[in-house]
Structure formats: structure tokens, C-alpha cells
Design a protein around this motif. Structure first.
Motif, PDB file in Angstrom:
ATOM      1  N   MET A  74       0.833  -1.204   0.000  1.00  0.00           N
ATOM      2  CA  MET A  74       0.000   0.000   0.000  1.00  0.00           C
ATOM      3  C   MET A  74       0.868   1.254   0.000  1.00  0.00           C
ATOM      4  N   VAL A  80      -6.513  12.158  -1.174  1.00  0.00           N
ATOM      5  CA  VAL A  80      -7.507  11.076  -1.115  1.00  0.00           C
ATOM      6  C   VAL A  80      -6.849   9.704  -0.949  1.00  0.00           C
ATOM      7  N   PRO A  81      -5.913   9.287  -1.822  1.00  0.00           N
ATOM      8  CA  PRO A  81      -5.291   7.969  -1.617  1.00  0.00           C
ATOM      9  C   PRO A  81      -4.420   7.912  -0.362  1.00  0.00           C
ATOM     10  N   THR A  82      -3.823   9.053   0.024  1.00  0.00           N
ATOM     11  CA  THR A  82      -3.017   9.068   1.249  1.00  0.00           C
ATOM     12  C   THR A  82      -3.887   8.792   2.466  1.00  0.00           C
ATOM     13  N   THR A  83      -5.038   9.450   2.534  1.00  0.00           N
ATOM     14  CA  THR A  83      -5.959   9.246   3.655  1.00  0.00           C
ATOM     15  C   THR A  83      -6.464   7.806   3.686  1.00  0.00           C
ATOM     16  N   LYS A  84      -6.803   7.262   2.523  1.00  0.00           N
ATOM     17  CA  LYS A  84      -7.271   5.874   2.459  1.00  0.00           C
ATOM     18  C   LYS A  84      -6.187   4.915   2.945  1.00  0.00           C
ATOM     19  N   THR A  85      -4.937   5.172   2.563  1.00  0.00           N
ATOM     20  CA  THR A  85      -3.832   4.302   2.983  1.00  0.00           C
ATOM     21  C   THR A  85      -3.619   4.375   4.489  1.00  0.00           C
ATOM     22  N   SER A 127      -6.289   0.423  10.741  1.00  0.00           N
ATOM     23  CA  SER A 127      -7.552  -0.229  11.083  1.00  0.00           C
ATOM     24  C   SER A 127      -7.334  -1.294  12.157  1.00  0.00           C
ATOM     25  N   PHE A 148      -5.799   5.152   6.872  1.00  0.00           N
ATOM     26  CA  PHE A 148      -6.884   4.480   7.588  1.00  0.00           C
ATOM     27  C   PHE A 148      -6.803   2.961   7.423  1.00  0.00           C
ATOM     28  N   ALA A 149      -6.386   2.505   6.245  1.00  0.00           N
ATOM     29  CA  ALA A 149      -6.258   1.059   6.026  1.00  0.00           C
ATOM     30  C   ALA A 149      -5.162   0.468   6.906  1.00  0.00           C
ATOM     31  N   LEU A 189       1.203   4.018  -3.117  1.00  0.00           N
ATOM     32  CA  LEU A 189       0.995   5.446  -2.893  1.00  0.00           C
ATOM     33  C   LEU A 189       2.226   6.241  -3.323  1.00  0.00           C
TER      34      LEU A 189
END
Length: 360
Positions: free
Chosen positions: A37, A102-107, A113, A109-110, A41
Motif C-alpha cells: 500500500m 484522497v489515496p493518502t488518507t485511504k492508505t 484499522s 486508515f487502512a 501510494l
């Protein structure tokens, strides 16, 4: 001219050094879901910014060529504002930042988790200058070499007992600070068996550069076999003189089945129960050969030198040697631990080292 040549040579050397894909500590050669991931990114941002850099370079070259001095005697037309151009270079970076955000935030949080229910939970304790791993479910404690099964989620609960460290195994995960005032976490799932090297990435004192670690990813069957072996107690030494010397070691070290357990603190040293089962010594400073007799001889050489004067191998380390006397740090005198010299007769050292090499 000389400066230009030196700059070119330095640039070429740097470029060539970065071309090796098979690197023991490469962040762009991922072997886990978390590392992949981060790599995805990174590559997305790299390609995006490469495009921006090319666009900017083209516009600069265009402006240099079109508006270069051509021998005119009259002053060129002066431009003091261009609404469309200024609006464009204000709005376009906003879209670029959104595309990165956007992809940074998704990474993030993933990777942050909660761990799945079948995750293998391991406590990681950073100390000057080595790593300790405790397998929560079994209570097995090892030093510097983390062994995990392939394909199973791993959850690392990390804390330091002294200063700030930073845990980083590039092929498996991103960097994460390990702090004395609170726990931090890392989770990943390794997808290929093998050995992956790591390093403390936060300056933490004299031997920061020697605070290494390695992660051994094994098949599930091999991991279960390894874990069962690590849970066994060590056999006591046959030589009574060695047994007497080991009592000094118990001030800082654990040796299950031989020495009474001690709470792990800032001044405690690595668990010695299965010292000879490791593939390296002193935080991956010396890699040991796999052939049993060659491994025993190599261990004997390095352990003898370590017991004589540990600071010739790791500057600043707390452990005293029998061949030299150090001033005892004030905080250690208060705690009543870490004497400034080991009381070992030279003829007993060989017997002690021989015993340590049997702790498979």
C-alpha cells in the motif's frame, strides 16, 4: 569545469547506487500488504510529480527560448497580470493536492484499522540498542529476530523502555516511532517466506546504527515448530563454576529453566534461553553460518570478545565486561543493578561460552 565534472560523477554514482532492485532494505520492493500500500501510494505520487516537473520544465524552456534577448533596442511589452493564467496555476495545484490527499488518507486508515481476529499479536520493546519480541498468546520471548508465519496477519504492539526509537523493516512495513510514554502499533501480512532486514530509524544514542533486526517469514508448519521449540526451557550447565557465573547474568538476563525470571526493565538484557538458535548475534551485527560446527566456532569467537569488553562491539552498551571496568551510571547505582565489571575468572570464560553455544 572541474565542479561540473564532479557534480556529474557524483550524480551518476548516486543514480547507479539506486538502481539495484534486489536490496535487503528496499522500501520499493514490498513483500506485505502494508508495504505494498505504501509503495503504491509512493509510486502514484512519484509519477504525478514527475509529470508536473516535466510540465514546469517545458514551460520554462519555452519561455527562455521565446522571450530571449534578440538584439532589440526597444523595451519589450511588459505584462503586469494575466487573470486566466493566475487562476489556472492557483486552481491546478489544489486539484493536485486533492489527488494526493484522497489515496493518502485511504492508505493511512487502512494501515491503522483494527487487527482481524486471527492476527498474531506480538509485543515489541525497543531498548538501547536491541529489540525484544514477546508472543502474547504463548509468552515466548526472543531478542532481535522476529519469526512470523506467511499469510497470517501480524499485529505489533510497540513500546520503548528508554528513549524514542523507530521500528522499520522496509520490505514489510513503514516506519513507526517506538516511544517510552505510550504504545504504538504496526500491522501487516507477509506474503512470501524469506529473511527481511530492519533498522532503528530514529537516532537513539551511541550504537543507534547498530540497532538492527531481522524478520524471518516461515511457512505456518515451520513457524509452529519453531514456536514450540522456543517455549521449552534451557538445560542447566554441567560445570558448577559456570552455574555460579550465570548467577551474575541473572541481574539482567533471563534463562528459563536455569535462572529465576526477572521483570523486563530498562536495564534488562536479552533472553538467553535459546541464544544458539538465532541466525545472528548482537542485533544482527554478525550473521552466523548455517553449518552447525562453523556456527558454533563463530559464536564462540564473538561471544568471547563480547564478554571481554562489550563496548568494543557496541559503544555505550550497559553490559559490563570481565576484562575492563566501567564507571557505573548513576541511575544504575540507584536501581542496584549493572555492576561495573563482571567477576569471571579467565579460565571459566571458555566454559561459559561453550555452554552458551549449546542453547539451541
Amino acid at each position: 569545469m572541474v565542479v561540473a565534472v564532479r557534480t556529474l560523477v557524483f550524480g551518476l554514482i548516486t543514480f547507479i547506487a539506486g538502481c539495484g532492485y534486489e536490496n535487503d532494505q528496499s522500501a520499493v520492493n514490498p513483500f506485505s500488504d502494508s508495504a505494498r500500500m505504501s509503495d503504491d501510494l509512493y509510486m502514484f505520487i512519484l509519477y504525478l510529480m514527475t509529470g508536473v516537473s516535466i510540465l514546469v520544465a517545458v514551460l520554462i524552456i519555452y519561455a527562455m527560448v521565446k522571450f530571449r534577448y534578440k538584439g532589440e533596442t526597444e523595451r519589450p511589452k511588459q505584462v503586469h497580470g494575466h487573470t486566466l493564467l493566475e487562476t489556472t496555476w492557483t486552481i491546478l495545484p489544489c486539484f493536485l493536492l486533492i489527488a494526493i490527499m484522497v489515496p493518502t488518507t485511504k492508505t493511512i486508515f487502512a494501515q491503522q484499522s483494527p487487527p482481524p481476529g486471527d492476527a498474531l499479536r506480538i509485543k515489541v520493546i525497543g531498548k538501547q540498542w536491541w529489540w525484544e519480541y514477546e508472543y502474547v498468546e504463548t509468552g515466548v520471548v526472543v531478542a532481535n529476530e522476529l519469526v512470523i508465519p506467511v499469510g497470517q496477519p501480524i499485529y505489533l504492539d510497540m513500546k520503548s523502555t528508554d528513549v524514542i526509537h523507530s521500528y522499520w523493516v522496509p520490505a514489510l512495513s513503514g516506519k513507526r516511532d517506538v516511544q517510552p510514554w505510550g504504545n504504538n502499533m504496526l500491522q501487516f501480512t507477509a506474503d512470501k517466506t524469506g529473511t527481511y532486514l530492519g533498522q532503528c530509524a530514529e537516532y537513539c544514542g551511541d550504537s543507534h546504527g547498530l540497532m538492527r533486526t531481522r524478520v524471518e517469514v516461515k511457512s505456518k508448519e515451520e513457524f509452529e515448530k519453531w514456536l514450540a521449540h522456543q517455549a521449552k526451557d534451557a538445560l542447566p550447565p554441567q560445570d558448577p563454576k559456570v552455574a555460579t557465573v550465570l548467577a551474575q547474568c541473572n541481574a539482567c538476563h533471563a534463562l528459563r529453566g536455569v535462572l529465576p525470571g526477572r521483570p523486563r526493565t530498562k536495564v534488562s538484557g536479552p533472553d538467553l534461553t535459546h541464544l544458539a538458535s538465532r541466525g545472528s548475534l548482537f542485533s544482527d551485527l554478525y550473521t552466523l553460518p548455517k553449518e552447525p560446527e562453523a556456527k558454533r566456532l563463530e559464536m564462540k569467537k564473538h561471544l568471547t570478545k563480547w564478554l571481554d569488553d562489550p563496548r568494543t562491539i557496541k559503544p555505550g552498551v550497559r553490559m559490563p565486561g570481565h576484562g575492563v571496568t566501567y564507571p557505573t551510571p548513576a541511575e544504575d547505582r540507584v536501581r542496584g543493578v549493572a555492576p561495573n565489571a563482571l567477576s569471571i575468572e579467565p579460565e571459566v570464560v571458555e566454559g561459559l561460552v561453550d555452554y552458551l553455544t549449546t542453547l539451541e
